[in-house]
Design a protein around this motif. Structure first.
Motif, mmCIF file in Angstrom:
data_model
loop_
_atom_site.group_PDB
_atom_site.id
_atom_site.type_symbol
_atom_site.label_atom_id
_atom_site.label_comp_id
_atom_site.label_asym_id
_atom_site.label_seq_id
_atom_site.Cartn_x
_atom_site.Cartn_y
_atom_site.Cartn_z
ATOM 1 N N GLU A 238 -90.550 -7.237 61.187
ATOM 2 C CA GLU A 238 -91.953 -7.604 60.955
ATOM 3 C C GLU A 238 -92.116 -9.118 60.980
ATOM 4 N N GLN A 239 -91.158 -9.844 60.380
ATOM 5 C CA GLN A 239 -91.248 -11.299 60.364
ATOM 6 C C GLN A 239 -91.066 -11.892 61.763
ATOM 7 N N ILE A 240 -90.176 -11.305 62.558
ATOM 8 C CA ILE A 240 -89.993 -11.784 63.931
ATOM 9 C C ILE A 240 -91.265 -11.526 64.741
ATOM 10 N N LYS A 241 -91.852 -10.382 64.532
ATOM 11 C CA LYS A 241 -93.111 -10.047 65.216
ATOM 12 C C LYS A 241 -94.190 -11.056 64.863
ATOM 13 N N ASN A 242 -94.304 -11.393 63.574
ATOM 14 C CA ASN A 242 -95.315 -12.362 63.133
ATOM 15 C C ASN A 242 -95.022 -13.749 63.701
ATOM 16 N N LEU A 243 -93.735 -14.063 63.811
ATOM 17 C CA LEU A 243 -93.346 -15.363 64.362
ATOM 18 C C LEU A 243 -93.807 -15.482 65.814
ATOM 19 N N ARG A 244 -93.566 -14.437 66.591
ATOM 20 C CA ARG A 244 -94.001 -14.467 67.994
ATOM 21 C C ARG A 244 -95.515 -14.488 68.100
ATOM 22 N N ALA A 245 -96.183 -13.765 67.186
ATOM 23 C CA ALA A 245 -97.647 -13.734 67.209
ATOM 24 C C ALA A 245 -98.237 -15.112 66.964
ATOM 25 N N GLY A 251 -86.558 -18.356 67.619
ATOM 26 C CA GLY A 251 -86.393 -17.970 66.222
ATOM 27 C C GLY A 251 -84.926 -17.881 65.861
ATOM 28 N N LEU A 252 -84.614 -18.047 64.567
ATOM 29 C CA LEU A 252 -83.240 -18.011 64.076
ATOM 30 C C LEU A 252 -83.142 -16.996 62.946
ATOM 31 N N TYR A 390 -86.804 -24.929 64.367
ATOM 32 C CA TYR A 390 -86.918 -24.820 62.907
ATOM 33 C C TYR A 390 -87.628 -23.532 62.474
ATOM 34 N N ASN A 391 -87.616 -22.519 63.331
ATOM 35 C CA ASN A 391 -88.260 -21.238 63.020
ATOM 36 C C ASN A 391 -87.230 -20.256 62.471
ATOM 37 N N ILE A 392 -87.168 -20.129 61.156
ATOM 38 C CA ILE A 392 -86.263 -19.153 60.553
ATOM 39 C C ILE A 392 -87.003 -17.822 60.499
ATOM 40 N N ALA A 393 -86.617 -16.928 61.408
ATOM 41 C CA ALA A 393 -87.314 -15.653 61.518
ATOM 42 C C ALA A 393 -87.013 -14.745 60.328
ATOM 43 N N TYR A 394 -85.781 -14.822 59.830
ATOM 44 C CA TYR A 394 -85.405 -14.002 58.681
ATOM 45 C C TYR A 394 -84.132 -14.569 58.085
#
Length: 965
Positions: A238-245, A251-252, A390-394
């Protein structure tokens, strides 16, 4: 006789509180209590506390597991060295106890074990005989790691004198059963193995007979559906999905080893549905395993999945798994279009700073790039975070993963390294010493004693050098073990062959030095052995993580860490706890109290090994606030955030304790200058105020100044009435003495002359017409938004730090305070730290300060006769040339009658620094006061001694830490 009368009285009082009136204010050392595993005092911690102080012990438990025994082995070993013995009565009821567990019981040389044939034997009781009394734990907990630490249990803890009816009833019941029981022997275990083999199978068939059709249908349905994500993976997706959105293209994922990073990435690829995907790894064996995992998740034709490595060139595959060495070469890289892959994954992303990875990242232009790592912090000063914007996806680290039951539990044992004739294994020990017959024997004894989970041992041994790796392997093989040495000199094929041999039990151990720290999947590992000093907390966790994958062949992993005389021993509690504050007191606490580890996992130190860790922490040369140490932590956080961190960032991201920064820098402005950052030009007065806030307020030990200054930063002025209202709303106290103390502090009247000059000389706040203001010069400086933000940042940290304190009273149990803190929090009008020694009465309060262990080789330390008589009674000794009738001693003797509050502060020794643990208020037993003689440097001096009864018996872990040398 008097001592026994006092003991009887305390037990009577404790039982009154426990069974008649819970509100009665009485000593609580012997209070009956319920142990549930839902508080910091679980069954295991109480059991270990009682073992530590007992003369002998008796257990009557129906069910025992290897994991349950493992939690006690270190303590039982220490008790063996002290000559303390015990007895365990158990059985084969319901066929629960496994043969291997009985083998483990036989290893306990100081424990006699017998087996009862009583039908339906189901008892769970633990009896401890102490010097003058007995203690008892009885209830629902068997001797299993889950029952002692994790399950919701009900156990009663009771104390009794020897003639008590209840304890005698338990003892009689035990002795009757013990007399009829048979001794545990190797021969009995051999016979039990033969009768045990079929029973678990029969039991399983019986239990599952009714469900077999349902199970068949369930399995068939599961086979027809794709694998589904677990709880952690669902949240991460869900967090990766929100990151892409949000528009992010990179993402990392930071995820502890064994938590399913590969499956997680496959689930995200399934969601993303790329036309073509690239998965990059640094070793071919990882690549093959990743491909298999992806096939389970994604399904589809087999030819959709391909490998690009030295031996395979499936470049047209939809899902391509490539080694970095192959695809980074110009020969293969240029075969692909820049936008060939719309989804690229980088495994072990912390390696992505290498030239090979950079060639890949600089060439391809995917729609989304995902990095995965367990340890983004690097020792090579490369910014992993920057590569992924600097995008920590999870993120899920070791402690959280254990709490979520995502990893295999582990039992860590910090054991003593080999020592001969006073010579310890240390950083400079020669190979001849490391592989001597005596050390090999020592290693094998420890390995055998602490054991492993499962039928056969499959272990990794981490050594310090290639030479030691080969020599140790040879020496262990000569003693009957099946081992092999593997180093960076061995080929990939040789490594894979060795791992297969380990899996088939053709090998018992692989010894290594410079490989297997990461990027290797051996889920059946059940023993990790560390025969090298801890050079890095990152590498420590990487090596520990090799055994944390779950596997049906094991219930837990045994980790045996041989602790020698290493200068880096202080890194062990840092690595195990994940505490990166570099605060020495935090490190000590994490060594003393290991309850921070989640689930059924445990951390255990043999007593001598623990002392070696303390010695490393207290080493005068160890400066955790040096520029070298701080730069590393600062850089890690800066890389993570992609900006210069604020002080609050260090707390928010569980990094460096900001107070440690100020041990060598007067303020953060000065620290940033040392880090070669661009800093604003500040006046001398602005720097002085910044220093005052940093050194005096950051610790958060009193919230009153923080509230006032924070409100002044917001509004510029605050009435005294509004200030009192704010204090009351916060839940703290607001008496006149405290308000005057706050004013003294912020007008700088509290401080000695040198400190006032250091902090700008003039009052920080003014009080006019019952309204507080900043002085004019500071008010003008606050017009600079950047400077105002600096001060607000310090106050934000102070608020966060204050959360660990009880704001309803001046002091919080077991927190540490300096002499200056004590003067301030007792509302003294001046800082009298320079003359505050021993005990001093002022403003109806008396702090007692004690340095418990005096250095025997330091003539400057007077060997006062301070002593804990128990966790509840402290015998205090006055300074020299005093008697119980002296004008400064007599009021202390009669403090209870005079209504003087006496506070006890103790530190272990001067090596700990200036701060003292607060152990609470005490009541002085005036009848115990007497004059005594002190011999110092051959001269005799008169002193006064008296016993002090603590309102709260000292928490057992703190008590033993302070008392033991």
């Amino acid at each position: 006789m008097k001592h026994m009368e006092q003991l009887i009285h305390k037990i009577e009082q404790s039982f009154y509180k426990g069974f008649i009136d819970q509100d009665r204010a009485v000593p609580t050392q012997f209070k009956p209590k319920l142990l549930t595993n839902k508080t910091h005092e679980n069954v295991l911690s109480t059991l270990l506390q009682e073992l530590k102080t007992c003369k002998t012990f008796t257990f009557s438990v129906a069910f025992i597991t290897e994991g349950g025994l493992a939690t006690l082995k270190t303590m039982l070993y220490d008790l063996k060295l002290k000559g303390i013995k015990g007895r365990i009565l158990t059985s084969t009821f319901l066929n629960f106890n496994q043969p291997k567990m009985f083998i483990e019981l036989l290893k306990l040389e100081n424990v006699e074990v017998r087996l009862t044939g009583i039908k339906g034997f189901h008892s769970k009781g633990y009896i401890f005989e102490h010097q003058d009394y007995y203690s008892l734990i009885v209830g629902s907990s068997n001797l299993t790691d889950s029952a002692l630490k994790a399950n919701y249990e009900w156990n009663m803890f009771l104390t009794s004198l020897e003639n008590g009816e209840v304890i005698n009833h338990f003892k009689r019941q035990f002795e009757d059963a013990w007399y009829e029981a048979i001794p545990l022997t190797k021969e009995w275990i051999t016979n039990y193995k033969q009768s045990y083999v079929l029973k678990p199978f029969i039991k399983q068939i019986t239990a599952n007979a009714l469900d077999i059709n349902v199970q068949y249908l369930t399995n068939a349905l599961a086979d027809s559906l794709a694998v589904q994500p677990n709880k952690m993976q669902t949240a991460a997706l869900e967090q990766i999905k929100n990151l892409r959105a949000s528009g992010a293209k990179k993402g990392l994922i930071i995820s502890a080893t064994g938590t399913g990073k590969t499956y997680l990435s496959a689930f995200d690829v399934r969601n993303f549905a790329p036309k073509k995907m690239l998965f990059v790894v640094h070793r071919e064996q990882i690549l093959k395993k990743a491909l298999q995992d992806y096939q389970k998740i994604l399904g589809g034709p087999e030819n959709d999945f391909g490998i690009l490595s030295g031996n395979s060139k499936d470049t047209d595959a939809k899902y391509l798994f490539a080694t970095v060495q192959t695809i980074s070469s110009q020969r293969y890289l240029l075969q692909f279009k820049k936008n060939e892959f719309d989804y690229i994954l980088i495994d072990e992303a912390h390696r992505a700073g290498a030239n090979t990875y950079q060639a890949i990242l600089n060439y391809f232009e995917p729609r989304f790039l995902l990095g995965m790592t367990a340890t983004p912090e690097r020792t090579d000063n490369y910014n992993t975070y920057e590569l992924f914007d600097y995008n920590i996806a999870y993120e899920i680290r070791l402690q959280a993963a254990l709490e979520e039951d995502m990893l295999c539990p582990f039992h860590y044992f910090g054991v003593t390294e080999y020592e001969k004739d006073g010579e310890l294994i240390d950083d400079t020990s020669k190979l001849q010493f490391l592989v001597s017959d005596e050390r090999i024997k020592h290693i094998i004894e420890k390995i055998n004693y602490y054991g492993y989970s499962g039928e056969k041992v499959r272990g990794l041994i981490f050594c310090r050098s290639k030479e030691e790796t080969h020599a140790l392997s040879t020496a262990l093989n000569l003693r009957g073990l099946k081992t092999m040495a593997l180093t960076g000199d061995h080929s990939q094929a040789e490594r894979e062959a060795a791992i297969k041999k380990l899996e088939r039990s053709e090998l018992e151990y692989i010894l290594t030095v410079d490989i297997f720290n990461e990027g290797i999947d051996i889920p059946y590992l059940n023993q990790i052995i560390m025969l090298r000093q801890t050079q890095s907390s990152i590498i420590f966790i990487q090596q520990l993580g090799r055994g944390l994958r779950k596997h049906d062949s094991k219930e837990y992993v045994t980790v045996i860490d041989f602790i020698g005389n290493y200068k880096n021993n202080y890194l062990i509690p840092i690595a195990l706890s994940g505490d990166q504050t570099m605060n020495k007191d935090n490190i000590r606490r994490k060594t003393v109290n290991t309850n921070y580890i989640q689930g059924v996992s445990t951390i255990n130190f043999e007593e001598i090994a623990k002392k070696r860790i303390f010695a490393a922490i207290d080493e005068k040369k160890l400066n955790l606030s040096s520029v070298r140490f701080l730069r590393s932590k600062y850089t890690d956080l800066k890389y993570r955030l992609g900006k210069v961190p604020t002080l609050l960032d260090f707390i928010k991201y569980n990094s460096l304790d900001p107070e440690v920064i100020f041990e060598n820098s007067p303020n953060y402005h000065a620290f940033l200058a040392k880090m070669k950052e661009t800093v604003p030009v500040l006046s001398c007065y602005e720097l002085a105020i910044l220093t005052m806030f940093s050194l005096e307020l950051m610790n958060g030990k009193r919230i009153h100044e923080i509230i006032l200054l924070n409100q002044l930063l917001k509004t510029g002025a605050v009435s005294k009435m509004d200030y009192i209202r704010l204090l009351e709303q916060s839940g703290t106290y607001s008496d006149d003495e405290t308000l005057i103390s706050v004013e003294n502090y912020l007008t700088l009247d509290f401080f000695v002359t040198t400190a006032r000059e250091k902090y700008g000389s003039i009052p920080i706040i003014m009080l006019q017409n019952d309204t507080y203001y900043f002085n004019n010069e500071l008010e003008a400086s606050l017009q600079k938004s950047q400077y105002k933000s600096m001060l607000a940042d310090i106050l934000s940290c102070a608020y966060e730090k204050n959360k660990q304190y009880n704001i309803t009273q001046p002091f919080t149990l077991y927190k540490k305070y300096s002499r200056k803190d004590i003067c301030r929090l007792l509302n003294w009008d001046r800082n009298e730290e320079g003359t505050l020694n021993g005990g001093r009465i002022k403003m109806n309060s008396c702090p007692i300060l004690v340095n418990y262990h005096k250095a025997q080789d330091d003539d400057s330390e007077v060997k006062y006769m301070d002593e804990f008589l128990s966790a509840e009674i402290f015998k205090w000794c006055s300074t020299k040339n005093r008697s119980i009738t002296a004008k400064d001693i007599a009021p202390i003797v009669n403090s209870h009658a005079l209504n003087i509050a006496v506070h006890l502060f103790v530190k272990k020794h001067n090596g700990e620094g200036k701060d003292f643990y607060y152990l609470g208020k005490v009541i002085v037993d005036s009848n115990s006061a007497q004059n005594a003689e002190l011999i110092d440097k051959g001269k005799s001096y008169s002193v006064a001694t008296m016993n002090m009864l603590l309102e709260n018996p000292v928490q057992h872990d703190i008590y033993h830490y302070l008392v033991e040398e």
